[in-house]
Design an enzyme around this catalytic site. Structure first.
Site, short mmCIF file in Angstrom:
data_model
loop_
_atom_site.label_atom_id
_atom_site.label_comp_id
_atom_site.label_asym_id
_atom_site.label_seq_id
_atom_site.Cartn_x
_atom_site.Cartn_y
_atom_site.Cartn_z
N SER A 112 0.79 14.68 28.05
CA SER A 112 -0.33 15.63 28.08
C SER A 112 0.13 17.01 28.57
O SER A 112 0.93 17.10 29.51
CB SER A 112 -1.42 15.11 29.01
OG SER A 112 -2.38 16.12 29.18
N SER A 164 -2.20 19.09 29.62
CA SER A 164 -3.31 19.53 30.48
C SER A 164 -2.85 19.90 31.90
O SER A 164 -3.33 20.92 32.44
CB SER A 164 -4.39 18.46 30.55
OG SER A 164 -4.97 18.32 29.28
N LYS A 214 -12.75 7.92 26.46
CA LYS A 214 -13.80 8.93 26.29
C LYS A 214 -15.19 8.31 26.11
O LYS A 214 -16.19 8.96 26.40
CB LYS A 214 -13.47 9.82 25.08
CG LYS A 214 -12.40 10.86 25.35
CD LYS A 214 -12.19 11.68 24.10
CE LYS A 214 -11.46 12.97 24.39
NZ LYS A 214 -11.39 13.85 23.23
N ASN A 261 -14.63 10.78 4.31
CA ASN A 261 -13.78 9.87 5.09
C ASN A 261 -13.30 8.71 4.25
O ASN A 261 -13.89 8.38 3.23
CB ASN A 261 -14.57 9.35 6.31
CG ASN A 261 -13.63 8.82 7.38
OD1 ASN A 261 -12.57 9.40 7.64
ND2 ASN A 261 -13.99 7.71 8.00
N ARG A 262 -12.20 8.12 4.69
CA ARG A 262 -11.64 6.93 4.07
C ARG A 262 -12.64 5.79 4.21
O ARG A 262 -12.99 5.11 3.26
CB ARG A 262 -10.36 6.60 4.86
CG ARG A 262 -9.22 6.11 4.09
CD ARG A 262 -7.97 6.10 4.92
NE ARG A 262 -8.13 5.73 6.33
CZ ARG A 262 -7.13 5.60 7.19
NH1 ARG A 262 -5.89 5.80 6.77
NH2 ARG A 262 -7.33 5.28 8.44
P1 NDP Z 1 -10.13 8.99 15.52
O1 NDP Z 1 -9.13 7.90 15.57
O2 NDP Z 1 -11.46 8.81 16.14
O3 NDP Z 1 -10.36 9.39 13.96
C1 NDP Z 1 -9.29 9.53 13.06
C2 NDP Z 1 -9.82 9.96 11.70
O4 NDP Z 1 -8.70 10.20 10.84
C3 NDP Z 1 -10.67 8.90 11.01
O5 NDP Z 1 -11.67 9.53 10.26
C4 NDP Z 1 -9.66 8.21 10.08
O6 NDP Z 1 -10.25 7.61 8.95
C5 NDP Z 1 -8.85 9.42 9.65
N1 NDP Z 1 -7.52 9.11 9.14
C6 NDP Z 1 -6.47 8.61 9.83
N2 NDP Z 1 -5.39 8.52 9.03
C7 NDP Z 1 -5.77 8.95 7.81
C8 NDP Z 1 -5.10 9.09 6.55
N3 NDP Z 1 -3.84 8.77 6.41
N4 NDP Z 1 -5.80 9.60 5.50
C9 NDP Z 1 -7.11 9.96 5.66
N5 NDP Z 1 -7.80 9.84 6.81
C10 NDP Z 1 -7.14 9.33 7.87
O7 NDP Z 1 -9.37 10.27 16.11
P2 NDP Z 1 -9.96 11.58 16.80
O8 NDP Z 1 -11.19 12.00 16.11
O9 NDP Z 1 -9.98 11.40 18.28
O10 NDP Z 1 -8.77 12.63 16.50
C11 NDP Z 1 -8.54 13.07 15.19
C12 NDP Z 1 -7.49 14.17 15.17
O11 NDP Z 1 -7.93 15.27 15.95
C13 NDP Z 1 -6.12 13.77 15.74
O12 NDP Z 1 -5.13 14.33 14.90
C14 NDP Z 1 -6.10 14.44 17.10
O13 NDP Z 1 -4.78 14.73 17.49
C15 NDP Z 1 -6.89 15.70 16.81
N6 NDP Z 1 -7.54 16.28 18.01
C16 NDP Z 1 -7.28 17.58 18.31
C17 NDP Z 1 -7.89 18.17 19.41
C18 NDP Z 1 -7.57 19.58 19.76
O14 NDP Z 1 -7.92 20.01 20.87
N7 NDP Z 1 -7.00 20.37 18.89
C19 NDP Z 1 -8.84 17.42 20.28
C20 NDP Z 1 -9.08 16.05 19.83
C21 NDP Z 1 -8.43 15.53 18.73
P3 NDP Z 1 -10.89 6.12 9.04
O15 NDP Z 1 -12.22 6.27 9.70
O16 NDP Z 1 -10.99 5.69 7.63
O17 NDP Z 1 -9.93 5.29 9.84
#
Ligand code: NDP
Length: 295
Positions: free
Chosen positions: A24, A26, A75, A160-161
Site C-alpha cells: 500500500s 497509503s 470494505k 460487465n462480463r
Molecule cells: P472487483 O473485484 O469488485 O470488480 C472487478 C471487475 O472487473 C468486475 O466487474 C469483473 O467482472 C471485471 N473483470 C475482471 N477481469 C476482467 C476481464 N478480464 N475482462 C472483463 N472484465 C473483467 O474490483 P474493484 O471494483 O474493487 O476494483 C476494480 C479495479 O479498480 C481494480 O483494477 C482496482 O485496482 C481499481 N481501483 C482503483 C482505485 C483508485 O483509487 N484508482 C480504487 C479502487 C479500485 P465480473 O463481475 O464478470 O467478474
C-alpha cells in the site's frame, strides 16, 4: 546518535486495515501529509486475518485511534463493526474510511468523491447531462455509478462480463436516483459498439489491463472512439493501460486512476482531522506522489 522523538504519547494514531497491506502507498501519502501540515500523527499498515477483524476494530477503539482506512477484503465486512454510516455507504454497501469520535465509529466512502474530484480536474468535465458508460460491475463500479447518477448524468450503461452484477447496480440506480440504467455484456459486440459510439464519457472499472496483465483490455481492439469522448481508467499501474492508449490514438481526453487514488486518501485525511488541506499543498504533494510512484 540522534534520539527519535517523532512519536510520543500525544501522537494521533491512524492506520490501514486490510490483507494484504504490504504494497500500500497509503502510509507514504498520509505520513507525508502530516509532516507537511505539521500535524502530530502517524499512519501504520495493520494486516489482519478475516476472523480477527472484529477484535482489531475493538482494539483500535480501545487504543483511541483517530481513524483508519479499510481496504481489500474488508470494505464490506467492516460495516458490521461501525455505529454510523453515510447514505452513500448504505447504497453502495462498502466503506473505506472510519472516523473514531470518542468510541463511536463513523463509516464513509471517499472513493467516489475522490474519483469525481480527479475526473473534473484532469478532464475539465463534469457529469451533468452526459451519457456515461461504466465498464465493470464490481465494488468500484457500484460507487462510481451512484456518484455519476447523483451528479446528473442523463444516461448510464453498465457493461460487465457477469450480467447479474450489472443488473444489481442498475436496480440500485433506478430505485434511488430515478435514472434508467441499462446493462450489456462484453460479448455482444454489435450492441457494445453502438453503446460506446453514443456515449460522452467511458469509465473503466474492470481490472482487465491491471499489472501484470497489461496486454488485457475490456474492449475489443477494433472498437472505435471519437475525439469528443473522455476515457477514464481507474487503473494507475500501468500508467497507460492498453485501453487508454487505444482511446488516445483516437484523440480522446484520457486520465488514469492516480488522481482518484490521491484524492480518496486526501478526503479520508480531511475526514479524520476535520479540516481542509490547502490547494497549494495538494498540488505540491500530488507532483511528489506521482513522481515517487512512477520513478
Ligand atoms: P472487483 O473485484 O469488485 O470488480 C472487478 C471487475 O472487473 C468486475 O466487474 C469483473 O467482472 C471485471 N473483470 C475482471 N477481469 C476482467 C476481464 N478480464 N475482462 C472483463 N472484465 C473483467 O474490483 P474493484 O471494483 O474493487 O476494483 C476494480 C479495479 O479498480 C481494480 O483494477 C482496482 O485496482 C481499481 N481501483 C482503483 C482505485 C483508485 O483509487 N484508482 C480504487 C479502487 C479500485 P465480473 O463481475 O464478470 O467478474
Amino acid at each position: 546518535m540522534k534520539l527519535n522523538e517523532s512519536i510520543t504519547g500525544r501522537t494521533r494514531l491512524l492506520g490501514l486495515l486490510g490483507n494484504p497491506v504490504e504494497h500500500s502507498v497509503s502510509p507514504l501519502l498520509h505520513n507525508t501529509v502530516s509532516t507537511l501540515l505539521g500535524i502530530d500523527a502517524v499512519y501504520i499498515p495493520l494486516k489482519v486475518e478475516k476472523d480477527k477483524l472484529g477484535d482489531m476494530v475493538e482494539g483500535l477503539k480501545a487504543g483511541n485511534f483517530t481513524g483508519f482506512n479499510v481496504t481489500i477484503p474488508f470494505k464490506e465486512d467492516i460495516l458490521k463493526y461501525v455505529d454510523n454510516i453515510t447514505d452513500e455507504v448504505r447504497l453502495v454497501g462498502c466503506a473505506n474510511t472510519i472516523r473514531n469520535s470518542g468510541g463511536v465509529l463513523f463509516a464513509s466512502n471517499t472513493d467516489a468523491d475522490g474519483f469525481c474530484r480527479a475526473f473534473e480536474e484532469e478532464t475539465g468535465s463534469g457529469f451533468l447531462g452526459k451519457n456515461v458508460v461504466i465498464l465493470g460491475a464490481g465494488g468500484t463500479a457500484r460507487s462510481l455509478a451512484a456518484k455519476v447518477a447523483s451528479e446528473g448524468a442523463c444516461r448510464l450503461h453498465i457493461i460487465n462480463r457477469t450480467i447479474s452484477r450489472a443488473k444489481d447496480i442498475a436496480l440500485m440506480i433506478g430505485t434511488n436516483y430515478g435514472l434508467i440504467c441499462e446493462t450489456e455484456e462484453f460479448v455482444h459486440k454489435m450492441s457494445l459498439e453502438k453503446i460506446i459510439k453514443g456515449s460522452d464519457i467511458i469509465i473503466n472499472t474492470t481490472s482487465a489491463g491491471l499489472y501484470p496483465e497489461i496486454e488485457e483490455s475490456p474492449l475489443d481492439e477494433n472498437i472505435h472512439f471519437d475525439s469528443r469522448q473522455i476515457l477514464y481508467d481507474v487503473i494507475y499501474n500501468p500508467v497507460k493501460t492498453k485501453l487508454l492508449k487505444q482511446a488516445e490514438s483516437f484523440g480522446c481526453r484520457t486520465a488514469n486512476g492516480l488522481g482518484m487514488l490521491f484524492y480518496q486518501g486526501i478526503l479520508a485525511y480531511e475526514t479524520w482531522m476535520e479540516m481542509k488541506i490547502p490547494d497549494n499543498i495538494l498540488r505540491e504533494l500530488y507532483v511528489e506522489f506521482s513522481n515517487y510512484l512512477f520513478k
